[in-house]
Design an enzyme around this catalytic site. Sequence first.
Site, PDB file in Angstrom:
ATOM      1  N   TYR A  32       0.834  -1.199   0.000  1.00  0.00           N
ATOM      2  CA  TYR A  32       0.000   0.000   0.000  1.00  0.00           C
ATOM      3  C   TYR A  32       0.870   1.250   0.000  1.00  0.00           C
ATOM      4  O   TYR A  32       2.083   1.182   0.189  1.00  0.00           O
ATOM      5  CB  TYR A  32      -0.961  -0.010   1.191  1.00  0.00           C
ATOM      6  N   ARG A  51       8.401   4.390  -4.344  1.00  0.00           N
ATOM      7  CA  ARG A  51       8.356   3.420  -3.237  1.00  0.00           C
ATOM      8  C   ARG A  51       7.333   2.316  -3.536  1.00  0.00           C
ATOM      9  O   ARG A  51       7.571   1.148  -3.232  1.00  0.00           O
ATOM     10  CB  ARG A  51       8.033   4.135  -1.910  1.00  0.00           C
ATOM     11  N   ARG A  99      -7.215 -20.659  -1.604  1.00  0.00           N
ATOM     12  CA  ARG A  99      -6.305 -20.338  -0.495  1.00  0.00           C
ATOM     13  C   ARG A  99      -5.124 -21.300  -0.494  1.00  0.00           C
ATOM     14  O   ARG A  99      -5.168 -22.371   0.097  1.00  0.00           O
ATOM     15  CB  ARG A  99      -7.042 -20.351   0.844  1.00  0.00           C
ATOM     16  N   HIS A 101      -0.629 -20.998  -0.763  1.00  0.00           N
ATOM     17  CA  HIS A 101       0.459 -20.025  -0.708  1.00  0.00           C
ATOM     18  C   HIS A 101       1.015 -19.669  -2.096  1.00  0.00           C
ATOM     19  O   HIS A 101       1.539 -18.577  -2.287  1.00  0.00           O
ATOM     20  CB  HIS A 101       1.596 -20.551   0.175  1.00  0.00           C
ATOM     21  N   LYS A 143       6.403  -1.736   2.018  1.00  0.00           N
ATOM     22  CA  LYS A 143       5.193  -1.174   2.643  1.00  0.00           C
ATOM     23  C   LYS A 143       4.067  -2.190   2.464  1.00  0.00           C
ATOM     24  O   LYS A 143       3.185  -2.059   1.602  1.00  0.00           O
ATOM     25  CB  LYS A 143       4.866   0.202   2.036  1.00  0.00           C
ATOM     26  N   GLU A 175      12.597   2.426  14.069  1.00  0.00           N
ATOM     27  CA  GLU A 175      11.647   3.492  13.707  1.00  0.00           C
ATOM     28  C   GLU A 175      10.467   3.435  14.662  1.00  0.00           C
ATOM     29  O   GLU A 175      10.515   2.738  15.667  1.00  0.00           O
ATOM     30  CB  GLU A 175      11.211   3.332  12.244  1.00  0.00           C
ATOM     31  N   LEU A 199      11.279   1.436   7.229  1.00  0.00           N
ATOM     32  CA  LEU A 199      10.575   1.859   6.020  1.00  0.00           C
ATOM     33  C   LEU A 199      11.226   3.145   5.508  1.00  0.00           C
ATOM     34  O   LEU A 199      11.451   4.066   6.301  1.00  0.00           O
ATOM     35  CB  LEU A 199       9.094   2.118   6.310  1.00  0.00           C
TER      36      LEU A 199
HETATM   37  C1  LIG Z   1       6.547   1.749   9.700  1.00  0.00           C
HETATM   38  C2  LIG Z   1       6.509   3.131   9.149  1.00  0.00           C
HETATM   39  N1  LIG Z   1       7.630   3.857   9.153  1.00  0.00           N
HETATM   40  C3  LIG Z   1       7.648   5.124   8.674  1.00  0.00           C
HETATM   41  C4  LIG Z   1       6.498   5.727   8.179  1.00  0.00           C
HETATM   42  C5  LIG Z   1       6.564   7.141   7.655  1.00  0.00           C
HETATM   43  O1  LIG Z   1       6.598   7.115   6.238  1.00  0.00           O
HETATM   44  P1  LIG Z   1       6.069   8.346   5.369  1.00  0.00           P
HETATM   45  O2  LIG Z   1       6.864   9.530   5.791  1.00  0.00           O
HETATM   46  O3  LIG Z   1       6.360   7.926   3.969  1.00  0.00           O
HETATM   47  O4  LIG Z   1       4.617   8.501   5.659  1.00  0.00           O
HETATM   48  C6  LIG Z   1       5.311   5.001   8.156  1.00  0.00           C
HETATM   49  C7  LIG Z   1       4.090   5.621   7.624  1.00  0.00           C
HETATM   50  O5  LIG Z   1       3.016   5.130   7.763  1.00  0.00           O
HETATM   51  C8  LIG Z   1       5.312   3.668   8.639  1.00  0.00           C
HETATM   52  O6  LIG Z   1       4.190   2.931   8.641  1.00  0.00           O
END
Ligand SMILES: Cc1ncc(COP(=O)(O)O)c(C=O)c1O
Length: 279
Positions: A32, A51, A99, A101, A143, A175, A199
Amino acid sequence: MTLAYLNGEFKPLAEASINVLDRGFTFGDGVYEVIPVFNRTIFRLEEHMRRLENSLQAIFMENPYSIENWVSIFEHLIDSVEHAEQSIYLQVTRGVSVRDHDISLAETPTIFVMSRPIEKKDLSAGIHAITHEDIRWQYCDIKAITLLPSVLLRHKAKQQGAKEAILIRDGFVTEGAASNVFICKNNEIFTPPKNKHVLPGITRDLLLEILDDKKVGCYESVISEQQLWEADELWVTSSTWEVVPVIQLDNKPVGSGEPGPLWHATNQIYQEFKSSYCH
Ligand SMILES: Cc1ncc(COP(=O)(O)O)c(C=O)c1O
């Protein structure tokens, strides 16, 4: 009426529905993006699209649309919402299959997009956060829609009167549950380098870029748990929260216990950039 885009059609969100055998539903097999819209302008579109491309590639999927196709969907949805500040949510799953994998069983991806007003909560007074072991998987640079660990982490933060969980893996900060992390020490700013456990946040990358332009010292560097505790300031960043000061960590004040001078300066630089981009 909120409008949604689903597999080639625009329809009321309440009427958008998918097959229960969609692999997004049975396996969390999809990715997403969340893209902010400020002053009706899509913010950092190319970066979000890059991304998305990387996330799709990492899960062995092709991007179903060209950037022009995506933008025309986004614009239609943005036009249907009154508010100038919105967040576009898009999700691509591998689609419907028995269903099993085996990914080759799915033929057609499921593509869902909606745009909602950003509920602007003023977080400039600072938020509280907890620390927690990073319980997520090893591919946090994708993501992925599979967000159960982050949901549980945000719940644990909430149970303790906090809004975010700052995650620690092997003694180092990765993070937040849904944000990137910055600390300040002795007038310098640090954020963990990008790797499989972080991320690549669009807001994070933007801050590095605009602080560098203004000759403010901001560095990608590992942050130990000890350095986190000794920080003068702590911030989290995301597309919808923007740059938010953390003033309490595990119920202890961070630095002075108030948003610090570097946060004020950085937030101003960020807001100025945003205004010039979305004028
Ligand atoms: C795990 C994670 N890290 C960092 C971020 C921040 O990313 P962005 O600045 O692209 O929204 C998000 C945003 O939802 C996230 O889910």
